[in-house]
Structures are given as structure tokens and as C-alpha cells.
Design an enzyme around this catalytic site. Structure first.
Site, PDB file in Angstrom:
ATOM      1  N   MET A  23      34.348  38.869  45.603  1.00 46.32           N
ATOM      2  CA  MET A  23      35.664  38.687  44.993  1.00 46.32           C
ATOM      3  C   MET A  23      35.845  37.275  44.450  1.00 46.32           C
ATOM      4  O   MET A  23      36.476  37.068  43.406  1.00 46.32           O
ATOM      5  CB  MET A  23      36.768  39.014  46.007  1.00 46.32           C
ATOM      6  CG  MET A  23      36.808  40.465  46.446  1.00 46.32           C
ATOM      7  SD  MET A  23      36.895  41.633  45.067  1.00 46.32           S
ATOM      8  CE  MET A  23      38.442  41.152  44.310  1.00 46.32           C
ATOM      9  N   GLU A  24      35.274  36.297  45.130  1.00 45.08           N
ATOM     10  CA  GLU A  24      35.362  34.911  44.658  1.00 45.08           C
ATOM     11  C   GLU A  24      34.593  34.741  43.353  1.00 45.08           C
ATOM     12  O   GLU A  24      35.057  34.053  42.430  1.00 45.08           O
ATOM     13  CB  GLU A  24      34.824  33.955  45.736  1.00 45.08           C
ATOM     14  CG  GLU A  24      35.754  33.757  46.923  1.00 45.08           C
ATOM     15  CD  GLU A  24      35.868  34.956  47.852  1.00 45.08           C
ATOM     16  OE1 GLU A  24      36.821  34.993  48.655  1.00 45.08           O
ATOM     17  OE2 GLU A  24      35.007  35.870  47.799  1.00 45.08           O
ATOM     18  N   ASP A  30      43.232  31.560  26.627  1.00 44.27           N
ATOM     19  CA  ASP A  30      44.408  30.704  26.489  1.00 44.27           C
ATOM     20  C   ASP A  30      44.134  29.516  25.568  1.00 44.27           C
ATOM     21  O   ASP A  30      44.977  29.163  24.735  1.00 44.27           O
ATOM     22  CB  ASP A  30      44.847  30.191  27.863  1.00 44.27           C
ATOM     23  CG  ASP A  30      46.019  29.232  27.771  1.00 44.27           C
ATOM     24  OD1 ASP A  30      47.081  29.650  27.274  1.00 44.27           O
ATOM     25  OD2 ASP A  30      45.857  28.058  28.156  1.00 44.27           O
ATOM     26  N   LEU A  79      44.266  41.010  50.398  1.00 41.38           N
ATOM     27  CA  LEU A  79      43.525  41.275  51.628  1.00 41.38           C
ATOM     28  C   LEU A  79      42.176  40.561  51.690  1.00 41.38           C
ATOM     29  O   LEU A  79      41.343  40.876  52.538  1.00 41.38           O
ATOM     30  CB  LEU A  79      43.336  42.784  51.817  1.00 41.38           C
ATOM     31  CG  LEU A  79      44.648  43.577  51.874  1.00 41.38           C
ATOM     32  CD1 LEU A  79      44.370  45.054  52.059  1.00 41.38           C
ATOM     33  CD2 LEU A  79      45.564  43.060  52.971  1.00 41.38           C
ATOM     34  N   CYS A  80      41.964  39.596  50.796  1.00 38.26           N
ATOM     35  CA  CYS A  80      40.737  38.788  50.852  1.00 38.26           C
ATOM     36  C   CYS A  80      40.862  37.740  51.953  1.00 38.26           C
ATOM     37  O   CYS A  80      41.921  37.138  52.128  1.00 38.26           O
ATOM     38  CB  CYS A  80      40.500  38.074  49.528  1.00 38.26           C
ATOM     39  SG  CYS A  80      39.687  39.079  48.297  1.00 38.26           S
ATOM     40  N   HIS A  81      39.761  37.515  52.675  1.00 39.95           N
ATOM     41  CA  HIS A  81      39.751  36.480  53.695  1.00 39.95           C
ATOM     42  C   HIS A  81      39.610  35.100  53.051  1.00 39.95           C
ATOM     43  O   HIS A  81      38.852  34.958  52.086  1.00 39.95           O
ATOM     44  CB  HIS A  81      38.572  36.673  54.658  1.00 39.95           C
ATOM     45  CG  HIS A  81      38.668  37.909  55.483  1.00 39.95           C
ATOM     46  ND1 HIS A  81      38.288  39.153  55.003  1.00 39.95           N
ATOM     47  CD2 HIS A  81      39.104  38.111  56.752  1.00 39.95           C
ATOM     48  CE1 HIS A  81      38.483  40.058  55.946  1.00 39.95           C
ATOM     49  NE2 HIS A  81      38.975  39.462  57.014  1.00 39.95           N
TER      50      HIS A  81
END
Length: 197
Positions: free
Chosen positions: A151-152, A166, A107-109
């Protein structure tokens, strides 16, 4: 090898069944739905409409760390990890993580990002053994838009941390990714916020 058939489970909405709740629970559920911007009054999930908002300059800073043993940190510092330069690869991965945020968080734009930085600080002997060392990660994301870039920034730190893991997992499998959080944000209706000390 024995193969078990996959069972398709019914989807149950997290706010389903409110009609069977007590009046106080029903009221709490209604308040919860009204306070969660990604859930409509009918309980459906949706992307928030930000079209009425005025674009402002927005900044978010996130941090996290990858704890590891001393030998692993030494190999990172001396560029001895066989996969390549750990911090250079993790830096690019973090930037890509910020740019890809709306593709992996439902739901992130999609945001037109103006700037992303990912930086590292190597901590030696800062924590108890055996994971006494760490790669600290910080991301800053900036845009001019209708919604924030927290969020980014979190995605950038998370993907950079996963990349460090990793790149180094052949040397050490007991590394620990921890303490990923937003530490500061600016812009928008809520203004300036900073993590308390």
C-alpha cells in the site's frame, strides 16, 4: 444560488442482511467474511492484529503512468512548466505519500519504512495520439516489519502521478493517470511474488 439541505443517510454494512439470504448465499457470505482479514466474524471492520508475526525484510515495487500530449512532455523535459520542476516535486510528493499511507488508508498499519525511492522514465511517442507520451513512475518501498508495504508503494506512485497532473494541468487538461499496480513484492509468509509478463 439555491442551497439544498444535506440528508444524513443511514450506514448500511456491506454484509448486512445475511439472515434473509438463502442457505447457499449465507454460506458464501460466511466464507467471504472468513477470507477477508479486515472483517471480523460478526461483520465488524477492524485493523488486523499482526503482533504474532515475526518481523521480516519486506519490499514492494509499484508502477503507474501519466499519459499526456507531446507538448506537455516537451515542457517537462525542458523545465518550462510554470509551477516548477515537475519531476523533482513529484518525487518528493511520492516519498511523502508512502510515509503518509496509514493516515489516508483507514486500515493500514503505521509502518517504520526503511527506504522509499520514486523514479521516472519519459516515454515519447509510445502510445496513440493525442496522448502519445507518458511519464512512467516506479516506487520501491522497503521495511523490516510484520506486514507488507504494497500500500505504501501504491500510495507513492499515486501521489507522484497526482502531483505530475497538478503541476501540468494548466498546459493540458486531458492527461490520464493509468495502470497503477504492484509489480513485485518480497518478504513475509507469501514470499516472493512478481507480476506475470
Amino acid at each position: 444560488m439555491i442551497r439544498y439541505p444535506l440528508r444524513r443517510l443511514p450506514f448500511i454494512h456491506p454484509l448486512a442482511g445475511i439472515e434473509h439470504m438463502s442457505p447457499s448465499c449465507h454460506l458464501l457470505s460466511k466464507r467471504l467474511k472468513s477470507s477477508l482479514t479486515h472483517i471480523s466474524e460478526s461483520g465488524d471492520t477492524h485493523m488486523v492484529d499482526v503482533s504474532a508475526k515475526q518481523p521480516t525484510v519486506r519490499l514492494a515495487i509499484a508502477r503507474g503512468r501519466v499519459r499526456m500530449n507531446r507538448e506537455t512532455l516537451t515542457q517537462i523535459k525542458q523545465d518550462q512548466i510554470k509551477k516548477g520542476n515537475v519531476l523533482a516535486v513529484a518525487q518528493v510528493a511520492g516519498i511523502m505519500g508512502a510515509k503518509s499511507c496509514s493516515q489516508i488508508i483507514p486500515l493500514c498499519h503505521p509502518i517504520s519504512i526503511a527506504k522509499v525511492t520514486v523514479s521516472f522514465a519519459l516515454q515519447e511517442g509510445a502510445y496513440p495520439e493525442p496522448l502519445s507520451c507518458a511519464v512512467d513512475i516506479e516506487s520501491q518501498v522497503k521495511c523490516k516489519g510484520e506486514t507488507g508495504v504494497e500500500m505504501e508503494a501504491l500510495s507513492a506512485v499515486s501521489i507522484a502521478a497526482l502531483t505530475v497532473f497538478d503541476m501540468c494541468k494548466a498546459v493540458s487538461k486531458d492527461m490520464r493517470i493509468e495502470d497503477i499496480r504492484v509489480v513485485e513484492k518480497m518478504g513475509g509468509k507469501s514470499g516472493h511474488w512478481k507480476e506475470s509478463a
